[in-house]
Write an enzyme that holds these catalytic residues in place. Structure first.
Site, PDB file in Angstrom:
ATOM      1  N   LYS A   1      52.230  28.136  83.747  1.00 19.32           N
ATOM      2  CA  LYS A   1      52.084  26.598  84.424  1.00 19.32           C
ATOM      3  C   LYS A   1      53.108  26.233  84.997  1.00 19.32           C
ATOM      4  O   LYS A   1      54.318  26.662  84.441  1.00 19.32           O
ATOM      5  CB  LYS A   1      51.621  25.824  83.081  1.00 19.32           C
ATOM      6  CG  LYS A   1      51.277  24.266  83.330  1.00 19.32           C
ATOM      7  CD  LYS A   1      50.938  23.544  82.294  1.00 19.32           C
ATOM      8  CE  LYS A   1      50.587  22.100  82.501  1.00 19.32           C
ATOM      9  NZ  LYS A   1      50.125  21.496  81.307  1.00 19.32           N
TER      10      LYS A   1
ATOM     11  N   SER B   1      45.593  19.254  81.778  1.00 17.24           N
ATOM     12  CA  SER B   1      46.363  19.337  82.684  1.00 17.24           C
ATOM     13  C   SER B   1      46.604  20.786  83.188  1.00 17.24           C
ATOM     14  O   SER B   1      46.951  21.132  84.246  1.00 17.24           O
ATOM     15  CB  SER B   1      47.466  18.552  82.662  1.00 17.24           C
ATOM     16  OG  SER B   1      48.163  19.243  81.597  1.00 17.24           O
TER      17      SER B   1
ATOM     18  N   SER C   1      45.554  19.675  76.971  1.00 16.20           N
ATOM     19  CA  SER C   1      45.667  20.338  78.375  1.00 16.20           C
ATOM     20  C   SER C   1      45.598  21.902  78.396  1.00 16.20           C
ATOM     21  O   SER C   1      45.620  22.471  79.177  1.00 16.20           O
ATOM     22  CB  SER C   1      46.824  20.016  78.920  1.00 16.20           C
ATOM     23  OG  SER C   1      46.977  18.712  79.283  1.00 16.20           O
TER      24      SER C   1
HETATM   25  N1  GLN Z   1      44.501  14.719  79.106  1.00 13.45           N
HETATM   26  C1  GLN Z   1      45.725  14.321  78.345  1.00 13.45           C
HETATM   27  C2  GLN Z   1      46.707  13.551  79.033  1.00 13.45           C
HETATM   28  O1  GLN Z   1      46.269  13.349  80.161  1.00 13.45           O
HETATM   29  C3  GLN Z   1      46.337  15.620  77.879  1.00 13.45           C
HETATM   30  C4  GLN Z   1      47.538  15.960  78.728  1.00 13.45           C
HETATM   31  C5  GLN Z   1      48.252  17.233  78.046  1.00 13.45           C
HETATM   32  O2  GLN Z   1      47.817  17.849  77.029  1.00 13.45           O
HETATM   33  N2  GLN Z   1      49.266  17.570  78.766  1.00 13.45           N
HETATM   34  O3  GLN Z   1      47.603  12.999  78.616  1.00 13.45           O
END
Ligand code: GLN
Length: 448
Positions: free
Chosen positions: A52, A127, A151
């Protein structure tokens, strides 16, 4: 390497990669091949891995899918990346993601959305959407993502693969771009438990560069096996199956998985978790607070992008941040700054810290009586591009089930649990007590 590069080329429309290191990966493959012949190859020899866009990798671009890090290159390898390289993994490229890992659909990237291979009109989740699709679409064997509130697990569920968030502090965060430091975990995507286990074994463990990392010894995850004659106790949280907005098909599939375990002689019991409504507020108050502090370093002086339209220092900071950050990141910086401000600190930040402890204690209380907690990974299957992007609160609901383990610091995995009637993947989430990754992985292997 050729096989994966072929897939990356033919599936460019999915937009999973921001950069592909084809030449370098081929060279490394030749080197590793030689080492295999000499008998000197590392544990991950030949494993093709994608990262990532949040991992420091020497002399490689690093942007967290944000314009504010345009042209930035990392000067060192983060610990996890270094350990992969030391064991002869082959890094094939960096993956698109939501900007600074903030999002649940990969639509917040400065480089456009990633498409789900199961249905190109749908999001892959976020994400770490690019990293999930990279594994889903056979563009690498394993990928690393980051999981602050889901994420890795949520995109794994949307893409029909495995996604692990280990215990907080199990893997060093050195060289991982920070979002919410007391939540951030490096996570792993794969198509089977074996690849995940050996990767975790290599990258986990103590590290002099991260003062919060655990010194607890790393177990031989790749060797642990689930003994099917052993009967275990599993709790499921009633509220997760009754939650408003959960799709009927996901509820049924989760119930089916639980019934199957019961038929195999395991104990399955419903437990109450009256704190479900507090999970998302606690998560979003604390992570935005931490993000507002972590992202203050991107000011046009030290990294990447600087606005060309500035006259003095003050306007340089303002314009760089206004032009460099995307909408969601700015929303979170403002929210976080608000909850940390002198007049609201106790009402929001301190309160959320207290609620966080209550959530962890309650969840640990359940795990003191059961081996695992099982629930759906997500309330719905992958949604359409644009479906929730106008309403941030609606988008935050995608994290309803994944934030419990993040708020509690506990390990959790999403494993494939079939598909809905439209062929979209469904994920099953299994949560375990602190540092129970060996049991969690062995049980997942038994389950799938
Ligand atoms: N969707 C969650 C957020 O927007 C999780 C993001 C993540 O785990 N980096 O914070």
């Amino acid at each position: 390497v050729d096989y994966y590069i072929g897939n990356i080329d033919s599936k460019k429309h999915l937009n999973a990669f921001l950069e592909v290191y084809d030449h370098e990966a081929r060279q490394k493959a030749v080197e590793v091949d030689q080492k295999v012949k000499n008998g000197t190859a590392g544990k991950l020899a030949g494993m093709v891995v994608a990262l990532k866009d949040v991992f420091c990798h020497t002399d490689h671009g690093l942007q967290a899918s944000s314009k504010i890090l345009n042209t930035f290159e990392s000067q060192f390898n983060g610990t996890a990346v270094q350990r992969l390289i030391d064991e002869d993994a082959i890094i094939i490229g960096r993956n698109n993601c939501d900007e600074f890992a903030m999002g649940s659909s990969n639509e917040n990237s400065a480089f456009g959305p990633v498409l789900n291979e199961a249905d190109n009109e749908r999001v892959p989740g976020g994400s770490s959407g690019g990293s999930a699709v990279a594994v889903q679409a056979d563009m690498c064997l394993v990928s690393l993502g980051s999981d602050t509130g889901g994420s890795v697990r949520q995109p794994a569920a949307f893409c029909g693969i495995l996604g692990l968030k280990p215990t907080y502090s199990r893997i060093s965060r050195h060289g991982l771009i920070a979002y919410g430091s007391s939540f951030d975990c490096i996570g792993i995507f794969s198509k089977n438990v074996e690849d995940m286990a050996i990767t975790l074994e290599v990258i986990a463990g103590k590290d002099e560069f991260d003062s919060t990392v655990s010194t607890q010894p790393v177990e031989a995850y790749s060797k642990s096996k689930f003994d099917p004659s052993k009967k275990i106790k599993v709790a499921y949280i009633k509220e997760t199956l009754e939650a408003e907005g959960i799709s009927k098909e996901i509820r049924l599939k989760t119930q089916e998985a639980l019934e199957k375990l019961k038929a195999d002689g395991h104990t399955i019991e419903a437990v109450d978790f009256p704190l479900l409504d507090y999970l998302l507020p606690t998560y979003y108050i604390l992570t935005t607070a931490e993000a507002s502090s972590n992202l203050s370093r991107f000011d046009g002086v030290k990294y990447g992008f600087r606005s060309p339209n500035t006259s003095d220092l003050e306007s340089m900071y303002k314009k760089t941040r206004t032009e460099g950050f995307g909408e969601e990141v700015k929303r979170r910086i403002m929210l976080g700054t608000f909850v940390l401000s002198a007049s609201y600190y106790d009402a929001y930040y301190t309160k959320a810290q207290k609620v966080r402890r209550i959530i962890r204690e309650h969840t640990k209380g359940i795990l003191s009586n059961y081996d695992f907690i099982i629930m759906p990974t997500t309330p719905t299957t992958a949604f359409k591009l644009g479906e929730h992007s106008e309403d941030p609160l609606e988008m935050y609901l995608a994290d309803l089930f994944t934030v419990q383990s993040s708020v509690s610091g506990l390990p959790a995995i999403s494993v494939p649990n079939g598909t809905d009637s439209g062929g979209l993947p469904i994920g099953l989430q299994i949560m375990a007590d602190d540092f129970q990754e060996d049991q969690l992985l062995a049980f997942s292997d038994y389950l799938i």
